[in-house]
Design a protein around this motif. Sequence first.
Motif, short mmCIF file in Angstrom:
data_model
loop_
_atom_site.label_atom_id
_atom_site.label_comp_id
_atom_site.label_asym_id
_atom_site.label_seq_id
_atom_site.Cartn_x
_atom_site.Cartn_y
_atom_site.Cartn_z
N MET A 1 46.20 52.21 25.59
CA MET A 1 46.75 51.10 26.37
C MET A 1 45.63 50.46 27.20
SD MET A 1 49.46 49.34 27.08
CE MET A 1 50.88 50.36 26.66
N ARG A 2 45.69 49.12 27.26
CA ARG A 2 44.74 48.39 28.09
C ARG A 2 45.50 47.73 29.25
NH1 ARG A 2 41.72 45.06 23.33
NH2 ARG A 2 43.84 44.25 23.19
N PHE A 3 44.77 47.49 30.34
CA PHE A 3 45.40 47.02 31.57
C PHE A 3 44.78 45.71 32.02
CE2 PHE A 3 46.11 51.51 31.31
CZ PHE A 3 47.39 51.68 31.79
N THR A 4 45.64 44.73 32.27
CA THR A 4 45.22 43.41 32.75
C THR A 4 45.67 43.23 34.19
OG1 THR A 4 45.32 42.42 30.55
CG2 THR A 4 45.44 40.92 32.43
N TYR A 5 44.74 42.88 35.05
CA TYR A 5 45.05 42.62 36.45
C TYR A 5 45.40 41.14 36.62
CZ TYR A 5 44.25 41.74 41.43
OH TYR A 5 44.39 41.33 42.74
N ALA A 6 46.55 40.87 37.24
CA ALA A 6 47.01 39.49 37.43
C ALA A 6 46.98 39.12 38.91
CB ALA A 6 48.43 39.34 36.88
N GLU A 7 46.32 38.04 39.20
CA GLU A 7 46.34 37.46 40.54
C GLU A 7 46.15 35.96 40.39
OE1 GLU A 7 47.42 36.95 43.53
OE2 GLU A 7 46.52 38.79 44.33
N ALA A 8 46.96 35.19 41.09
CA ALA A 8 46.87 33.73 40.99
C ALA A 8 47.39 33.10 42.27
CB ALA A 8 47.69 33.23 39.79
N MET A 9 47.11 31.82 42.42
CA MET A 9 47.62 31.04 43.56
C MET A 9 47.22 31.67 44.89
SD MET A 9 51.40 30.06 42.04
CE MET A 9 51.80 31.74 41.53
N THR A 10 46.00 32.17 44.95
CA THR A 10 45.49 32.79 46.15
C THR A 10 44.24 32.05 46.61
OG1 THR A 10 44.97 34.93 47.16
CG2 THR A 10 43.99 34.48 44.99
N TYR A 15 38.59 35.40 44.23
CA TYR A 15 38.56 35.74 42.80
C TYR A 15 37.33 36.56 42.41
CZ TYR A 15 42.62 32.81 41.91
OH TYR A 15 43.89 32.29 41.91
N VAL A 16 36.17 36.20 42.91
CA VAL A 16 34.96 36.95 42.54
C VAL A 16 35.04 38.40 42.99
CG1 VAL A 16 32.49 37.18 43.00
CG2 VAL A 16 33.40 34.98 42.24
N PRO A 17 35.34 38.69 44.27
CA PRO A 17 35.44 40.09 44.66
C PRO A 17 36.58 40.83 43.96
CG PRO A 17 36.04 38.66 46.49
CD PRO A 17 35.41 37.80 45.45
N LEU A 18 37.67 40.14 43.64
CA LEU A 18 38.77 40.80 42.93
C LEU A 18 38.36 41.15 41.49
CD1 LEU A 18 41.84 38.73 44.17
CD2 LEU A 18 41.35 41.13 44.67
N ALA A 71 32.87 31.38 36.06
CA ALA A 71 32.37 31.94 37.31
C ALA A 71 32.56 33.45 37.35
CB ALA A 71 33.08 31.28 38.50
N LEU A 72 33.72 33.92 36.92
CA LEU A 72 34.00 35.36 36.97
C LEU A 72 33.21 36.11 35.89
CD1 LEU A 72 37.86 35.34 37.59
CD2 LEU A 72 35.98 35.37 39.25
N GLY A 73 33.02 35.48 34.75
CA GLY A 73 32.23 36.11 33.70
C GLY A 73 30.79 36.33 34.12
N ALA A 74 30.28 35.45 34.99
CA ALA A 74 28.89 35.54 35.43
C ALA A 74 28.65 36.71 36.38
CB ALA A 74 28.47 34.23 36.09
N VAL A 75 29.70 37.23 37.01
CA VAL A 75 29.53 38.31 38.00
C VAL A 75 30.12 39.63 37.50
CG1 VAL A 75 29.46 36.69 39.93
CG2 VAL A 75 31.66 37.69 39.23
N THR A 76 30.51 39.68 36.23
CA THR A 76 31.04 40.90 35.62
C THR A 76 30.33 41.14 34.29
OG1 THR A 76 32.84 39.63 34.58
CG2 THR A 76 33.32 40.70 36.71
N SER A 77 30.51 42.33 33.74
CA SER A 77 29.83 42.63 32.48
C SER A 77 30.77 43.19 31.41
CB SER A 77 28.69 43.62 32.71
OG SER A 77 29.17 44.82 33.30
#
Length: 287
Positions: A1-10, A15-18, A71-77
């Motif tokens: 199983m894979r897990f997706t974190y959902a956050e929006a309208m914040t 977003y970057v630290p999350l 933007a998020l892809g640039a700070v994650t691997s």
Amino acid sequence: MRFTYAEAMTDPSYYVPLARAAEAAGYTSMSVADSLVYPKESDSTYPYTADGNREFLEDKPFIETFTLIAALGAVTSTLRFTPFVLKLPIRPPVLVAKQAMSIAALTGGRLGLGVGLSPWPEDFQVMGVPWERRGRRMDEAIDILRGLSTGDYFEFHGEHFDVPAIKMAPAQPYPILVGGHSEPALRRAVVRGDGWMHAGGDDLDALLARLRSIREQEGKAGEPFEVHVISMDAYTPDGVKRLEDKGVTDVIVGFRMPYAKGPDTQPLADKIEALERFAEGVITKVQ
């Protein structure tokens, strides 16, 4: 199983630290919401609230989907990004193909392109796109995305789009995940997509059964197919096992009510604590 974190309208600065926190905690993906405008006047209803009310969307900040993923892809691997869902038929599909392949190339293939229909006629109106025959427009757009992702010359001549022989580089295939609960949406996910995205609700078992039936009818029961769902079962290890037994490949989890009116007042530290607590209590116990 894979897990997706959902956050929006914040708060956009969250977003970057999350994303960094979700990646460190062991989540596979992060979903990214898509919204263009909020009309001053509308008699449209939202299909995923009990009373159809859409006022929770007013004044909520939405960063353009591909911009945020870049933007998020640039700070994650390792974290994957899944638009949930991109309103495809209101957009020019050739442009979407270029955006999606660019994101996939820049992130090393960390894109699962969730696509769906917008429930708002106003989205179609402001983009100069007819509301009528939107399903057929969606089908043609998916075919164009698929064709251009190969990197070979591709042309398309349909009811809504006419594309001469063209190709794009860098060629970077990506999975297309189709959202929606209607019969056409489920069939579209099987016939044209690489997976299906569930938007929540109590009818999950019936939708999964129908999805399995369509896959069998289309001779695709044995092929790889992603199934992303929202379910309360996702919040316990035993529940995750039940979902896995039903053929679910990815669960989408969030830790606040997204349909509340007004600004999101939950502090960033509390959001990170919640996603880490879930990872410790569930993800580490099932992987």
